[in-house]
Structures are given as C-alpha cells and as structure tokens.
Design an enzyme around this catalytic site. Sequence first.
Site, PDB file in Angstrom:
ATOM      1  N   HIS A  68       0.846  -1.205   0.000  1.00  0.00           N
ATOM      2  CA  HIS A  68       0.000   0.000   0.000  1.00  0.00           C
ATOM      3  C   HIS A  68       0.874   1.244   0.000  1.00  0.00           C
ATOM      4  O   HIS A  68       0.437   2.323  -0.396  1.00  0.00           O
ATOM      5  CB  HIS A  68      -0.950   0.008   1.201  1.00  0.00           C
ATOM      6  CG  HIS A  68      -0.250   0.111   2.512  1.00  0.00           C
ATOM      7  ND1 HIS A  68       0.473  -0.925   3.054  1.00  0.00           N
ATOM      8  CD2 HIS A  68      -0.120   1.143   3.380  1.00  0.00           C
ATOM      9  CE1 HIS A  68       0.997  -0.531   4.208  1.00  0.00           C
ATOM     10  NE2 HIS A  68       0.653   0.720   4.413  1.00  0.00           N
ATOM     11  N   LYS A  73       9.393  -2.532   3.416  1.00  0.00           N
ATOM     12  CA  LYS A  73      10.546  -2.464   4.314  1.00  0.00           C
ATOM     13  C   LYS A  73      10.531  -3.627   5.286  1.00  0.00           C
ATOM     14  O   LYS A  73       9.470  -4.058   5.734  1.00  0.00           O
ATOM     15  CB  LYS A  73      10.458  -1.132   5.083  1.00  0.00           C
ATOM     16  CG  LYS A  73      11.655  -0.779   5.899  1.00  0.00           C
ATOM     17  CD  LYS A  73      12.631   0.106   5.150  1.00  0.00           C
ATOM     18  CE  LYS A  73      13.927   0.262   5.901  1.00  0.00           C
ATOM     19  NZ  LYS A  73      14.742  -0.968   5.897  1.00  0.00           N
ATOM     20  N   LYS A  97       3.519  -2.395  11.839  1.00  0.00           N
ATOM     21  CA  LYS A  97       4.496  -1.597  12.586  1.00  0.00           C
ATOM     22  C   LYS A  97       4.757  -0.263  11.882  1.00  0.00           C
ATOM     23  O   LYS A  97       4.701   0.803  12.495  1.00  0.00           O
ATOM     24  CB  LYS A  97       5.794  -2.414  12.643  1.00  0.00           C
ATOM     25  CG  LYS A  97       6.822  -1.947  13.619  1.00  0.00           C
ATOM     26  CD  LYS A  97       8.118  -2.768  13.486  1.00  0.00           C
ATOM     27  CE  LYS A  97       7.942  -4.257  13.646  1.00  0.00           C
ATOM     28  NZ  LYS A  97       9.235  -4.969  13.748  1.00  0.00           N
ATOM     29  N   LYS A 109       9.765  -8.835   4.591  1.00  0.00           N
ATOM     30  CA  LYS A 109      10.757  -9.480   5.448  1.00  0.00           C
ATOM     31  C   LYS A 109      11.502 -10.522   4.648  1.00  0.00           C
ATOM     32  O   LYS A 109      10.953 -11.083   3.696  1.00  0.00           O
ATOM     33  CB  LYS A 109      10.058 -10.167   6.629  1.00  0.00           C
ATOM     34  CG  LYS A 109      10.979 -10.438   7.784  1.00  0.00           C
ATOM     35  CD  LYS A 109      11.219  -9.185   8.583  1.00  0.00           C
ATOM     36  CE  LYS A 109      11.968  -9.427   9.856  1.00  0.00           C
ATOM     37  NZ  LYS A 109      11.712  -8.333  10.817  1.00  0.00           N
ATOM     38  N   THR A 197      16.593  -0.093  18.108  1.00  0.00           N
ATOM     39  CA  THR A 197      15.452  -0.882  18.591  1.00  0.00           C
ATOM     40  C   THR A 197      15.438  -0.891  20.124  1.00  0.00           C
ATOM     41  O   THR A 197      14.391  -0.714  20.753  1.00  0.00           O
ATOM     42  CB  THR A 197      15.473  -2.307  18.008  1.00  0.00           C
ATOM     43  OG1 THR A 197      15.718  -2.210  16.601  1.00  0.00           O
ATOM     44  CG2 THR A 197      14.153  -3.010  18.228  1.00  0.00           C
ATOM     45  N   ASN A 236      21.302  -7.836  20.177  1.00  0.00           N
ATOM     46  CA  ASN A 236      21.366  -6.388  19.955  1.00  0.00           C
ATOM     47  C   ASN A 236      20.231  -5.642  20.662  1.00  0.00           C
ATOM     48  O   ASN A 236      20.461  -4.637  21.342  1.00  0.00           O
ATOM     49  CB  ASN A 236      21.344  -6.112  18.445  1.00  0.00           C
ATOM     50  CG  ASN A 236      21.422  -4.628  18.147  1.00  0.00           C
ATOM     51  OD1 ASN A 236      22.161  -3.895  18.805  1.00  0.00           O
ATOM     52  ND2 ASN A 236      20.634  -4.174  17.192  1.00  0.00           N
ATOM     53  N   SER A 366      15.652   3.373  10.645  1.00  0.00           N
ATOM     54  CA  SER A 366      15.896   2.973   9.250  1.00  0.00           C
ATOM     55  C   SER A 366      15.278   3.992   8.290  1.00  0.00           C
ATOM     56  O   SER A 366      15.849   4.332   7.257  1.00  0.00           O
ATOM     57  CB  SER A 366      15.255   1.610   8.961  1.00  0.00           C
ATOM     58  OG  SER A 366      16.105   0.563   9.328  1.00  0.00           O
TER      59      SER A 366
HETATM   60  N1  GLU Z   1      14.314  -6.059  11.465  1.00  0.00           N
HETATM   61  C1  GLU Z   1      13.815  -4.926  12.151  1.00  0.00           C
HETATM   62  C2  GLU Z   1      12.357  -5.113  12.521  1.00  0.00           C
HETATM   63  O1  GLU Z   1      11.888  -6.212  12.679  1.00  0.00           O
HETATM   64  C3  GLU Z   1      14.098  -3.637  11.406  1.00  0.00           C
HETATM   65  C4  GLU Z   1      13.426  -3.489  10.091  1.00  0.00           C
HETATM   66  C5  GLU Z   1      13.898  -2.272   9.292  1.00  0.00           C
HETATM   67  O2  GLU Z   1      14.629  -1.455   9.822  1.00  0.00           O
HETATM   68  O3  GLU Z   1      13.504  -2.182   8.130  1.00  0.00           O
HETATM   69  O4  GLU Z   1      11.649  -4.190  12.747  1.00  0.00           O
END
Ligand code: GLU
Length: 478
Positions: A68, A73, A97, A109, A197, A236, A366
């Site tokens: 959309h 990402k 998210k 992903k 994060t 991390n 990001s």
């Molecule tokens: N892998 C991270 C997440 O699950 C970061 C994803 C990103 O920065 O695009 O949110």
Amino acid sequence: MNVLPSNEPTFRQSVDLMFNRAVALMDLPPGLEEKIRVCNATYTVRFGVRLRGKIETFTGYRSVHSEHMEPVKGGIRYAVAVNQDEVEALAALMTYKCALVEAPFGGSKGGLRIDPTQYEEHELELITRRFAYELCKRDLIHPSQNVPAPDMGTGEREMAWIADQYARMNTTDINSRACVTGKPLNAGGIAGRVEATGRGVQYALREFFRHPEDVAAAGLSGGLAGKRVIVQGLGNVGYHAARFLSEEDGALITGIIERDGALYDPKGLDVEAVKDWMMRHGGLADYPDATHTRDGGAVLTEECDILVPAALEGVINLTNAHNVKAKLIIEAANGPITAGADDILRARGTVIIPDLFANAGGVTVSYFEWVKNLSHIRFGRMQRRQEEARHQLVVDELARLDAALGDTWNLDPAFKARYLRGADELELVRSGLDDTMRTAYQSMREIWHGRDDVTDLRTAGFIVAIDRVSKSYKAKGL
Ligand code: GLU
C-alpha cells in the site's frame, strides 16, 4: 529453536488471529479486510555457493506482505529456523508496525536458512552477496521498491555487503545507498541505528510510565526507577534495552535469559559485565557475580515488574503463560507471545506493550537513514553551526545581564555549555525516535481508553495500523 505445542497456531496464524480480533471491531469495506491480511507474495530462492571445495545450496526468502506504500521495508534474518510461515508473519508485522509509527513503507521481510556461526567471514560475504544478487535481480532489493535491514543474525556488516552488491549491479543509480538500511556509518549509515530498537524499547517504556493511569492498569505505580526487569535474549535489542533502562532510568535488571540458561540477581545485574562475559565465553554459564541456572524458562516466570522478551517468537506460549508473573510485558522481539498466551495474559490483567509498537525503533531509524541516503546529506549538517550562532546571541545577552546584576544572579557555566551546543545527527535521530514513540503510543492509548470494546494495547495498535493501511488502499482506489 523454539518448538510450540501442537495445539498452538503457527506464527503467521497467530498474527492473523490478532489482526482478526482488531478488524472485528472495525467497519471496513467488504473484502478489504482479507486484502490487507493476506501476504501479497513470497519469493523463495535456492542458490548454490562454492565453499570449501563443494557447492552448498542455501534457501532464502523475501516476502512482501503489503505494497500500500512503497518501498516495502523489513529486515533479513539469518537463522536455521527460517521458514516461509515465519517470514510471512514477520512481513505482516512490518506492515502494521510501519503504519503505527508512520514510517511511509509497506511491509516485507527476508530470511536465509543458515547458521551463521558455522561460516568464516569471507564465506558469509560470498553467501550474502549471492543472496543479494538474487533479490536485486528481481527488484526485491531496490531503493524505491524494497529496502531490507538487519534482523536476527545479521548486522551492519551484512548490510554493507548488500549495499555494495546492489551498487555493483546498478552502477548509475545515484540513490543506490538507499537500497538497504542499517549500514555502517562509513557506508551511508546513520548515527544511532545499531541501538535504535533497544532505544525505542526504552522510549516506549518511558512514555508508558508518563501515564499513571496506564501504570496503574498494570498494577504498578511510580516510575521506571527501581523496577525489577527480566530480559530474555541479550542480543542487539535486549542488550541495548537492558543497558539503557539500568544505566539511564535506574531500573534493576534482575534476570537475563540466554540460550544456555539464565542469570538471576534480585539486586540487579551489571548488563555490560554480563555481555562482556557472554562475548568472551560464548554463554552465561560460570558468570562469577550472579546465580546461574540452566533452566532459563524458570527465570522467565520469576517474580518481576517488567518482562522484556527480546529474542525469538513464541517464547511465551500455552505451556508457560499461566506461570508468567510479570505485570507488564514489553515485546522487544517480534511475536514473542503466541495468540493463545495473549488470551491467557489478557484475561489475567497483564498489560502487554505489543511488538508492532515496542520494537518499532529499528525501522523508525531505518526510515531516517533512508531519507538521509536520498537527500545525500547528514542530518544537522546545514543547521548545526547556525543554531549555535543564534544560541550564542542569547548567551551573550545573558552574560550582559549577569554583569549588570552583580552577585544577585549568575549565569550557570554548565547551562552555557549545554545551551550553546547545536544538535548533531545522533541527537536529531534520538529526538525523532522519541517523538515517534510518544506519538505512536498516544494514538494507541487513545483507542485503549477511548473505546469500551478495546481492552488491550495490542488490539488498539492493530486498529490504528489497519485504519491507516485501509485509508491508503482507499486513496489508491481499491
Ligand atoms: N528487522 C527490524 C524489525 O523487525 C528492522 C526493520 C527495518 O529497519 O527495516 O523491525
């Protein structure tokens, strides 16, 4: 690897169940619900790499949940347990998210089925470049189509290889650096991305504790200082969250759970020292300053105020949810609580700060990195000295006042030093992240407290996210 009891839904089904609970309370046009829920496409690639005299075949995935908004990402995970169901669940979570924190992306992903500890660095580079090649070729890595990032088992190093691989294949693309985020600073990364994060988890908790009503809903009171926190996973995310919460907010990290068991100390663990021990010895066993138990699960259900699952999905499931004693759980990992466990905990009044909000700090920074790459300039580069010059004017005026007032008032030199400094990139990133986490939390809590039929933050978060995704679809004429 986490093995769920057979009566539990899969990870993807679990995310869908949570989605369904929210849409049941919404009034979406017929059919749109299904369109949003389903994963648009999952690309599976099997490729060979010549290693140690023979060709080894690897399986990787890139799943696109929702377009959309583009680019889509989401991180790329390296783990032996990677599979299509997991990648699709994680891609769906990325959609929600990003919508919740207003990062203008769809959800995606990736994953590679590999145990990265079994390979030398140069071998990992060959494997990563080959995987990236396969994805770039299909625009599944692309600054305006699909922008990966680190996830479990990957970090700055892998992102730098991916960025370089894309640049080699697209030599005239001036925006090539924006094809992936989470890169090292010297390869187009941004200050503060590595810890983003964990920092986001801290900001999420700080915002939660700004609302006494919400704190009381969890059966707690006061602020973060002195709260007993158990962290599961010192990777991390868990490491940075634990460090910031103990060093900056006065929380006590009473338990740390890792692969080889857990450490427990009611007086609080020294996170830095534990991490250092882990790096040198490969685990927590024999750490000299706390009790070590091989049964990590026992510490997960130990008495505490806040539980921070920061590693794998499904760690709190039907087998242990009844025994979890934490009053507040913040999902630093993606999907650490299964849908079944979520039902149990909700019924018991445990407050859960859900993953789609709690761990969104990574993708938020990001987003800043992607914008930085597209604008080809470091944040703050134009304004910093100008800001300092303007602050100097104020400080000069105050100095004049100081001189005129004699001993009745003095300009504090510490204020002067602090006020004079213009914001650098790291400060701006933190400010942007803090603002994002606060705003997103407020949008969830408005629904949590404002609607009688919404009794938990997860449902509230999903409602905010789904509403935004549905508005994008409507704007596109769907
Ligand atoms: N892998 C991270 C997440 O699950 C970061 C994803 C990103 O920065 O695009 O949110």
